[in-house]
Design a protein around this motif. Sequence first.
Motif, mmCIF file in Angstrom:
data_model
loop_
_atom_site.group_PDB
_atom_site.id
_atom_site.type_symbol
_atom_site.label_atom_id
_atom_site.label_comp_id
_atom_site.label_asym_id
_atom_site.label_seq_id
_atom_site.Cartn_x
_atom_site.Cartn_y
_atom_site.Cartn_z
ATOM 1 N N SER A 198 0.826 -1.206 0.000
ATOM 2 C CA SER A 198 0.000 0.000 0.000
ATOM 3 C C SER A 198 0.860 1.256 0.000
ATOM 4 O O SER A 198 0.546 2.226 -0.694
ATOM 5 N N LEU A 209 0.852 4.239 -2.764
ATOM 6 C CA LEU A 209 0.670 5.655 -2.450
ATOM 7 C C LEU A 209 1.777 6.501 -3.059
ATOM 8 O O LEU A 209 1.504 7.513 -3.710
ATOM 9 N N ARG A 240 1.208 14.180 5.531
ATOM 10 C CA ARG A 240 1.013 13.235 6.634
ATOM 11 C C ARG A 240 -0.444 12.756 6.646
ATOM 12 O O ARG A 240 -0.715 11.565 6.831
ATOM 13 N N GLU A 241 -1.373 13.664 6.429
ATOM 14 C CA GLU A 241 -2.795 13.322 6.421
ATOM 15 C C GLU A 241 -3.123 12.354 5.274
ATOM 16 O O GLU A 241 -3.907 11.425 5.449
ATOM 17 N N ALA A 242 -2.512 12.572 4.110
ATOM 18 C CA ALA A 242 -2.750 11.677 2.969
ATOM 19 C C ALA A 242 -2.208 10.285 3.251
ATOM 20 O O ALA A 242 -2.825 9.279 2.874
ATOM 21 N N ILE A 287 -1.884 8.889 6.268
ATOM 22 C CA ILE A 287 -2.780 8.280 7.260
ATOM 23 C C ILE A 287 -4.055 7.787 6.588
ATOM 24 O O ILE A 287 -4.515 6.667 6.840
ATOM 25 N N GLU A 288 -4.631 8.592 5.724
ATOM 26 C CA GLU A 288 -5.863 8.206 5.022
ATOM 27 C C GLU A 288 -5.639 6.969 4.147
ATOM 28 O O GLU A 288 -6.418 6.023 4.181
ATOM 29 N N HIS A 289 -4.562 6.988 3.361
ATOM 30 C CA HIS A 289 -4.288 5.887 2.446
ATOM 31 C C HIS A 289 -4.034 4.577 3.204
ATOM 32 O O HIS A 289 -4.479 3.516 2.772
ATOM 33 N N SER A 309 -5.187 3.754 6.099
ATOM 34 C CA SER A 309 -6.243 3.441 7.069
ATOM 35 C C SER A 309 -6.957 2.120 6.792
ATOM 36 O O SER A 309 -7.700 1.638 7.648
ATOM 37 N N TYR A 345 2.066 1.683 13.955
ATOM 38 C CA TYR A 345 1.622 2.783 13.094
ATOM 39 C C TYR A 345 2.576 3.985 13.079
ATOM 40 O O TYR A 345 2.843 4.517 12.004
#
Length: 152
Positions: A107, A111, A120-122, A124-126, A128, A137
């Motif tokens: 994964s 990405l 960082r947010e992308a 975490i989302e990818h 998840s 994590y």
Amino acid sequence: MTVTFRINGAETQVSESPDTPLLWIIREHLKLTGTKFGCGAGQCGACMVHIDGSRAFSCLTPLAYVAGKTVTTIEGLSRDSTHPVQKAWLAESVPQCGYCQSGQIMSAADLLAQTPKPSREAIIEHMSVHICRCGTYPRILRAIERASQGDE
């Protein structure tokens, strides 16, 4: 039914029921055991592979779907563990038990192929869609950030 597809760069033919999960073809027929069985319901990510360059849950993908396509497993990501994500994984000491790691790496590689410098947010989302029972994590996040910066 006989299905022809490429896996890790090699053309292969498999004669099996068209609804057989790709995971079982990979593990049982082709003996590539890096891709793991976790939940069988597409909820943990341990079975993640790439199909035509995009990640996919192999436990949910029927054999018929990969006809004429290219499949990459953790064994095909790099022959010598030199993919930037693999190198970053080692540098950040990500694995604990290691069971989910091949799916997580697949994964992360997906990405970074789509978004070489994700936020960082992308990340975490990818990521998840994955479950790590050991809770690595924070190290996974650091490894992906490291790989995106070229600091394997």
